[in-house]
Scaffold this active site. Structure first.
Site, mmCIF file in Angstrom:
data_model
loop_
_atom_site.group_PDB
_atom_site.id
_atom_site.type_symbol
_atom_site.label_atom_id
_atom_site.label_comp_id
_atom_site.label_asym_id
_atom_site.label_seq_id
_atom_site.Cartn_x
_atom_site.Cartn_y
_atom_site.Cartn_z
ATOM 1 N N ASN A 13 10.283 4.423 2.997
ATOM 2 C CA ASN A 13 10.066 3.929 4.352
ATOM 3 C C ASN A 13 11.277 3.137 4.833
ATOM 4 O O ASN A 13 12.127 2.716 4.047
ATOM 5 C CB ASN A 13 8.859 2.988 4.348
ATOM 6 C CG ASN A 13 7.555 3.690 4.099
ATOM 7 O OD1 ASN A 13 7.110 4.463 4.922
ATOM 8 N ND2 ASN A 13 6.943 3.425 2.957
ATOM 9 N N HIS A 29 6.369 4.575 12.601
ATOM 10 C CA HIS A 29 6.465 4.529 11.135
ATOM 11 C C HIS A 29 7.517 5.559 10.713
ATOM 12 O O HIS A 29 7.233 6.757 10.672
ATOM 13 C CB HIS A 29 5.082 4.874 10.553
ATOM 14 C CG HIS A 29 4.998 4.777 9.059
ATOM 15 N ND1 HIS A 29 4.178 3.860 8.433
ATOM 16 C CD2 HIS A 29 5.586 5.482 8.063
ATOM 17 C CE1 HIS A 29 4.279 4.006 7.119
ATOM 18 N NE2 HIS A 29 5.132 4.998 6.874
ATOM 19 N N ARG A 70 0.836 -1.215 0.000
ATOM 20 C CA ARG A 70 0.000 0.000 0.000
ATOM 21 C C ARG A 70 0.867 1.260 0.000
ATOM 22 O O ARG A 70 1.001 1.932 -1.020
ATOM 23 C CB ARG A 70 -0.942 -0.023 1.223
ATOM 24 C CG ARG A 70 -2.113 0.958 1.138
ATOM 25 C CD ARG A 70 -1.792 2.365 1.576
ATOM 26 N NE ARG A 70 -1.300 2.460 2.949
ATOM 27 C CZ ARG A 70 -0.808 3.583 3.461
ATOM 28 N NH1 ARG A 70 -0.726 4.699 2.727
ATOM 29 N NH2 ARG A 70 -0.349 3.612 4.705
ATOM 30 N N ASP A 71 1.505 1.564 1.092
ATOM 31 C CA ASP A 71 2.310 2.778 1.191
ATOM 32 C C ASP A 71 3.513 2.718 0.248
ATOM 33 O O ASP A 71 3.936 3.735 -0.306
ATOM 34 C CB ASP A 71 2.778 2.958 2.638
ATOM 35 C CG ASP A 71 3.366 4.326 2.917
ATOM 36 O OD1 ASP A 71 3.044 5.273 2.186
ATOM 37 O OD2 ASP A 71 4.149 4.445 3.864
ATOM 38 N N CYS A 89 6.333 9.943 0.046
ATOM 39 C CA CYS A 89 5.116 10.697 0.324
ATOM 40 C C CYS A 89 4.951 11.749 -0.760
ATOM 41 O O CYS A 89 5.831 12.597 -0.935
ATOM 42 C CB CYS A 89 5.181 11.360 1.696
ATOM 43 S SG CYS A 89 3.752 12.412 2.020
ATOM 44 N N HIS A 106 10.647 7.170 8.217
ATOM 45 C CA HIS A 106 11.258 7.309 6.897
ATOM 46 C C HIS A 106 12.745 7.575 7.088
ATOM 47 O O HIS A 106 13.179 8.088 8.121
ATOM 48 C CB HIS A 106 10.590 8.438 6.114
ATOM 49 C CG HIS A 106 9.252 8.069 5.567
ATOM 50 N ND1 HIS A 106 8.891 8.298 4.256
ATOM 51 C CD2 HIS A 106 8.183 7.473 6.134
ATOM 52 C CE1 HIS A 106 7.652 7.867 4.046
ATOM 53 N NE2 HIS A 106 7.206 7.362 5.178
#
Length: 312
Positions: free
Chosen positions: A260, A218, A26-27, A251, A220
């Site tokens: 990520n 979460h 997903r991300d 993002c 980065h």
């Protein structure tokens, strides 16, 4: 392909087991320019689960106009019925929730912001307006028996507002938590956090009544701090860490954000610390190499490059 493992030197100050919340499908994929066929996405999820990841965020039920890469959520979900893992999906609103529940989703996530600037850029709403929009969505999901995760972006810094005061992040986190989220994932969307900042925020959240057991992190890797920050969170007692296979993802609203935290890098570190994840690093690495081939570019994960001898 090497499947070497680090020497294990256990650290008794860390949790015995960590749950990796895999966000690659997903991300990780949502901002890729190369459109990934639905069948490849389905195989990606199956492979990640086969590698031992017990939570794999599958897709997002946002409007196709906003995230074209994930416009095939309706086609993808029926292809994942036999996946032996939790399959959370992101929903932006009530319509997204209805679509997800109709396809059998049992875990959903909403995506908020700790800052006004990012709320406006990403959701076209103020923080207050976005929380008001999420309230009935979270309530309806819980009524349907679904587990709810609340993502909070820009918890440490914002590209427009700069450093985000800890009390501001705590205030918005507490409000999102109070909507009924089972778990809060604290996002360092532009990768500016450092370990001391992480510990200070987690401590402040505990003092505000949000228990560590309901928190995930979460990170980065914009400034190379993601692993250090994850370790700081683990030392605080956090046992859920978001990561993306191969380090996929960024993002679209934060131009400086790199990918990520790579799942391979996290697993290598945790293996060396004697922390159990249930993940087979060899299978995971092979999966990320396979996906990098479909995307037509190498993975940014350093562990993956070392194990697979992949050129940067």
């Amino acid at each position: 392909m090497s499947t070497g493992l680090p020497m294990t030197v256990p650290d008794p100050s860390l949790p015995a087991r960590v749950r990796i919340h895999e966000v690659g499908p997903r991300d990780g994929l949502q901002n890729e320019k190369t459109v990934v066929p639905t069948e490849v996405k389905a195989e990606f999820v199956h492979r990640l689960a086969a590698a031992g990841l017990d939570t794999v965020e599958a897709t997002s039920f946002v409007h196709p106009k906003w995230v074209p890469q994930l416009a095939d959520a309706e086609q993808l979900m029926p292809m994942l019925g036999d996946v032996p893992a939790r399959l959370p999906v992101l929903v932006p609103n009530q319509r997204g929730l209805d679509r997800a529940l109709a396809l059998g989703a049992r875990e959903i996530a909403v995506f908020g912001s700790a800052t006004e600037a990012f709320a406006k850029a990403n959701l076209n709403r103020t923080v207050d307006e976005s929380l008001a929009m999420f309230a009935p969505v979270v309530a309806a999901a819980r009524e349907a028996g679904a587990r709810v995760r609340g993502y909070l972006s820009m918890c440490f810094g914002d590209p427009w507002e700069g450093a985000v005061p800890i009390e501001q992040t705590v205030r918005v986190s507490r409000r999102l938590f109070d909507l009924g989220c089972d778990e809060l994932s604290l996002g360092d969307t532009i990768g500016v956090a450092t370990p001391g900042h992480v510990t200070a925020l987690l401590t402040a959240l505990n003092e505000a009544g949000v228990p560590t057991g309901r928190l995930a992190v979460h990170f980065h890797d914009t400034y190379g701090q993601a692993l250090a920050n994850a370790l700081a969170a683990l030392r605080h007692g956090v046992t859920t860490v978001d990561a993306s296979a191969g380090g996929l993802g960024g993002c679209p609203y934060a131009k400086s954000a790199t990918g990520n935290l790579a799942t391979e890098d996290l697993v290598w570190m945790l293996n060396g610390l004697g922390v159990s994840t249930g993940v087979d690093l060899g299978l995971l690495t092979a999966t990320s190499v396979w996906m990098a081939g479909h995307l037509g570019r190498p993975s940014p994960s350093r562990t993956l490059r070392a194990l697979s001898h992949q050129e940067p």
